[in-house]
Write an enzyme that holds these catalytic residues in place. Structure first.
Site, PDB file in Angstrom:
ATOM      1  N   ASN A   7      46.109  37.532  48.370  1.00  0.00           N
ATOM      2  CA  ASN A   7      46.963  37.736  47.175  1.00  0.00           C
ATOM      3  C   ASN A   7      46.296  38.835  46.354  1.00  0.00           C
ATOM      4  OD1 ASN A   7      48.256  37.964  44.385  1.00  0.00           O
ATOM      5  ND2 ASN A   7      49.337  36.197  45.006  1.00  0.00           N
ATOM      6  N   ASP A   9      47.573  40.379  43.491  1.00  0.00           N
ATOM      7  CA  ASP A   9      47.775  40.544  42.123  1.00  0.00           C
ATOM      8  C   ASP A   9      46.644  40.856  41.186  1.00  0.00           C
ATOM      9  OD1 ASP A   9      50.469  39.779  42.962  1.00  0.00           O
ATOM     10  OD2 ASP A   9      50.272  37.803  42.155  1.00  0.00           O
ATOM     11  N   HIS A  10      45.411  40.259  41.194  1.00  0.00           N
ATOM     12  CA  HIS A  10      44.536  40.392  40.073  1.00  0.00           C
ATOM     13  C   HIS A  10      43.792  41.708  40.203  1.00  0.00           C
ATOM     14  CE1 HIS A  10      46.011  36.747  38.427  1.00  0.00           C
ATOM     15  NE2 HIS A  10      45.677  35.952  39.581  1.00  0.00           N
ATOM     16  N   ARG A  18      43.545  47.444  30.838  1.00  0.00           N
ATOM     17  CA  ARG A  18      43.602  48.785  30.083  1.00  0.00           C
ATOM     18  C   ARG A  18      44.492  49.569  30.201  1.00  0.00           C
ATOM     19  NH1 ARG A  18      38.229  50.397  28.460  1.00  0.00           N
ATOM     20  NH2 ARG A  18      37.260  48.609  27.589  1.00  0.00           N
ATOM     21  N   HIS A  43      53.129  39.206  43.811  1.00  0.00           N
ATOM     22  CA  HIS A  43      54.059  38.585  43.101  1.00  0.00           C
ATOM     23  C   HIS A  43      54.464  39.550  41.992  1.00  0.00           C
ATOM     24  CE1 HIS A  43      55.081  34.876  40.385  1.00  0.00           C
ATOM     25  NE2 HIS A  43      56.257  35.650  40.629  1.00  0.00           N
ATOM     26  N   ARG A  45      56.593  40.021  39.161  1.00  0.00           N
ATOM     27  CA  ARG A  45      57.121  39.004  38.204  1.00  0.00           C
ATOM     28  C   ARG A  45      58.006  39.738  37.203  1.00  0.00           C
ATOM     29  NH1 ARG A  45      53.166  34.407  37.660  1.00  0.00           N
ATOM     30  NH2 ARG A  45      54.792  33.741  35.699  1.00  0.00           N
ATOM     31  N   ARG A  49      53.758  41.790  34.717  1.00  0.00           N
ATOM     32  CA  ARG A  49      52.444  41.888  33.976  1.00  0.00           C
ATOM     33  C   ARG A  49      51.382  42.205  34.741  1.00  0.00           C
ATOM     34  NH1 ARG A  49      51.433  35.389  33.838  1.00  0.00           N
ATOM     35  NH2 ARG A  49      53.418  35.673  32.798  1.00  0.00           N
ATOM     36  N   HIS A  50      51.452  42.301  36.157  1.00  0.00           N
ATOM     37  CA  HIS A  50      50.343  42.759  36.902  1.00  0.00           C
ATOM     38  C   HIS A  50      50.972  43.716  38.002  1.00  0.00           C
ATOM     39  CE1 HIS A  50      51.550  39.281  39.241  1.00  0.00           C
ATOM     40  NE2 HIS A  50      50.498  38.549  38.325  1.00  0.00           N
ATOM     41  N   GLU A  70      55.844  37.641  46.887  1.00  0.00           N
ATOM     42  CA  GLU A  70      56.334  36.387  45.947  1.00  0.00           C
ATOM     43  C   GLU A  70      57.510  36.679  44.874  1.00  0.00           C
ATOM     44  OE1 GLU A  70      53.115  34.396  44.330  1.00  0.00           O
ATOM     45  OE2 GLU A  70      52.161  34.280  46.182  1.00  0.00           O
ATOM     46  N   THR A 100      49.962  31.256  35.538  1.00  0.00           N
ATOM     47  CA  THR A 100      50.109  31.457  36.719  1.00  0.00           C
ATOM     48  C   THR A 100      51.267  30.510  37.250  1.00  0.00           C
ATOM     49  OG1 THR A 100      48.965  31.302  39.059  1.00  0.00           O
ATOM     50  CG2 THR A 100      48.201  29.789  37.330  1.00  0.00           C
ATOM     51  N   THR A 101      51.685  30.610  38.629  1.00  0.00           N
ATOM     52  CA  THR A 101      52.847  29.694  38.951  1.00  0.00           C
ATOM     53  C   THR A 101      52.325  28.195  38.907  1.00  0.00           C
ATOM     54  OG1 THR A 101      53.148  31.420  40.733  1.00  0.00           O
ATOM     55  CG2 THR A 101      54.408  29.127  40.958  1.00  0.00           C
ATOM     56  N   GLU A 151      55.421  26.824  51.850  1.00  0.00           N
ATOM     57  CA  GLU A 151      54.174  26.982  51.549  1.00  0.00           C
ATOM     58  C   GLU A 151      54.020  26.066  50.552  1.00  0.00           C
ATOM     59  OE1 GLU A 151      52.972  30.590  49.521  1.00  0.00           O
ATOM     60  OE2 GLU A 151      51.333  29.639  48.586  1.00  0.00           O
ATOM     61  N   HIS A 191      47.255  28.161  46.601  1.00  0.00           N
ATOM     62  CA  HIS A 191      47.123  28.013  45.321  1.00  0.00           C
ATOM     63  C   HIS A 191      45.943  27.291  44.829  1.00  0.00           C
ATOM     64  CE1 HIS A 191      48.311  28.190  40.864  1.00  0.00           C
ATOM     65  NE2 HIS A 191      49.097  29.143  41.337  1.00  0.00           N
ATOM     66  N   GLY A 192      45.088  27.941  43.999  1.00  0.00           N
ATOM     67  CA  GLY A 192      43.963  27.292  43.394  1.00  0.00           C
ATOM     68  C   GLY A 192      42.917  27.313  44.708  1.00  0.00           C
ATOM     69  N   GLY A 213      44.298  34.110  46.220  1.00  0.00           N
ATOM     70  CA  GLY A 213      43.994  35.347  45.501  1.00  0.00           C
ATOM     71  C   GLY A 213      42.992  35.313  44.654  1.00  0.00           C
ATOM     72  N   HIS A 214      42.891  34.582  43.542  1.00  0.00           N
ATOM     73  CA  HIS A 214      42.035  34.725  42.471  1.00  0.00           C
ATOM     74  C   HIS A 214      40.591  34.441  42.773  1.00  0.00           C
ATOM     75  CE1 HIS A 214      40.092  33.156  38.883  1.00  0.00           C
ATOM     76  NE2 HIS A 214      40.702  34.160  38.225  1.00  0.00           N
TER      77      HIS A 214
HETATM   78  N1  PXP Z   1      50.685  30.933  46.408  1.00  0.00           N
HETATM   79  C1  PXP Z   1      51.689  31.059  45.222  1.00  0.00           C
HETATM   80  C2  PXP Z   1      53.108  30.889  45.559  1.00  0.00           C
HETATM   81  C3  PXP Z   1      51.102  31.746  44.165  1.00  0.00           C
HETATM   82  O1  PXP Z   1      52.207  31.879  43.166  1.00  0.00           O
HETATM   83  C4  PXP Z   1      49.931  32.112  44.040  1.00  0.00           C
HETATM   84  C5  PXP Z   1      49.315  32.718  42.827  1.00  0.00           C
HETATM   85  O2  PXP Z   1      49.852  34.001  42.582  1.00  0.00           O
HETATM   86  C6  PXP Z   1      48.942  31.862  45.089  1.00  0.00           C
HETATM   87  C7  PXP Z   1      49.444  31.311  46.351  1.00  0.00           C
HETATM   88  C8  PXP Z   1      47.706  32.169  45.174  1.00  0.00           C
HETATM   89  O3  PXP Z   1      46.815  31.390  44.209  1.00  0.00           O
HETATM   90  P1  PXP Z   1      45.384  31.790  43.870  1.00  0.00           P
HETATM   91  O4  PXP Z   1      45.389  32.795  42.880  1.00  0.00           O
HETATM   92  O5  PXP Z   1      45.014  30.550  42.820  1.00  0.00           O
HETATM   93  O6  PXP Z   1      44.352  31.844  45.052  1.00  0.00           O
END
Ligand code: PXP
Length: 238
Positions: A7, A9-10, A18, A43, A45, A49-50, A70, A100-101, A151, A191-192, A213-214
């Site tokens: 992912n 997004d970040h 910026r 994602h 949104r 936002r990103h 997403e 976040t979600t 998922e 996620h996480g 992602g993060h």
């Molecule tokens: N899965 C879903 C559905 C999410 O919304 C996210 C965050 O955008 C992730 C996975 C990835 O999560 P993380 O950024 O914590 O790895």
């Protein structure tokens, strides 16, 4: 062993800090694919936002592995998905004020509405995944409405404050993955997840893909994106 879907997004979050044009998530997608990622996730949104519409359009042209969008189950997002044609979408709940979600989609309670969304998207040849909490009734509801995949939300497992809580969450994830596979669904999770908690989840045999992602983008700040992705692949594949 599961495949790694990255992912990005970040990367866009840093750009938006910026309001400029760098770093470009499109570059990140290329590097991720070359480092061995099996797919790219963004994602889009409601508040943009990103990731922006422009990113999604270019990513659709550039990504040659698999592009997973997403999105919330809104008319606007269904229109965008059916125009851009990602390889798959993941339906997620979305609240404007969240960081976040937060939690999975309540497919069980929203069956009727989500079934229509699934039909509209699938007719275009796009596969559909449901981001759900690890509860059997949510897995079954996802199957009932015609989803191809689930998922499993791993956020509660990752955020567990005690070992007992973590263990309980792990069992739920294992069970949901088993039920999903028995019903013929593809089973993803995310996620996480980070470098210190991913292995146990990666060892669940029913899990096909991990969505991360993060933690990868955070490590990339220090070691570079290529290395951060290769490190994660090594952890989940060996
Ligand atoms: N899965 C879903 C559905 C999410 O919304 C996210 C965050 O955008 C992730 C996975 C990835 O999560 P993380 O950024 O914590 O790895």
């Amino acid at each position: 062993m599961p495949e790694l879907m990255v992912n990005i997004d970040h990367v866009a979050t840093i750009r938006e800090a910026r309001g400029t044009y760098f770093p470009d998530p499109v570059y990140a997608a290329g590097i991720a694919e070359m480092a061995g990622a099996s797919g790219i996730i963004v994602h889009l949104r409601e508040d943009r936002r990103h990731i922006k519409d422009r990113d999604l359009k270019i990513l659709r042209e550039v990504v040659k592995t698999k592009l997973n969008l997403e999105m919330a189950a809104t008319d606007e997002m269904v229109r965008i998905a059916t125009e851009v044609l990602p390889d798959m979408i993941t339906l997620v709940p979305e609240k404007r004020e969240e960081l976040t979600t937060e939690g999975g989609l309540d497919v069980f309670s929203l069956k009727k509405r989500l079934k229509k969304v699934v039909e509209k998207v699938k007719v275009k040849g796009i596969k559909v995944s449901m981001f759900i909490d690890p509860h059997e009734k949510q897995v079954k509801a996802s199957k009932d409405i015609g989803a191809d995949m689930i998922e499993i939300h791993t956020g509660t497992y990752c955020d567990a404050k005690t070992e007992a809580e973590r263990e309980e969450e792990f069992r739920k994830i294992e069970k949901a993955a088993k039920v999903g596979k028995e019903l013929g669904l593809g089973v993803n999770a995310g996620h996480g997840l980070h470098y210190h908690n991913v292995r146990r989840i990666a060892l669940i045999p029913e899990i096909d893909e991990l969505s991360i992602g993060h933690s990868i983008i955070a490590r990339a700040v220090f070691v570079g994106l290529d290395r951060a992705i290769r490190d994660m692949i090594e952890l989940i594949k060996t």
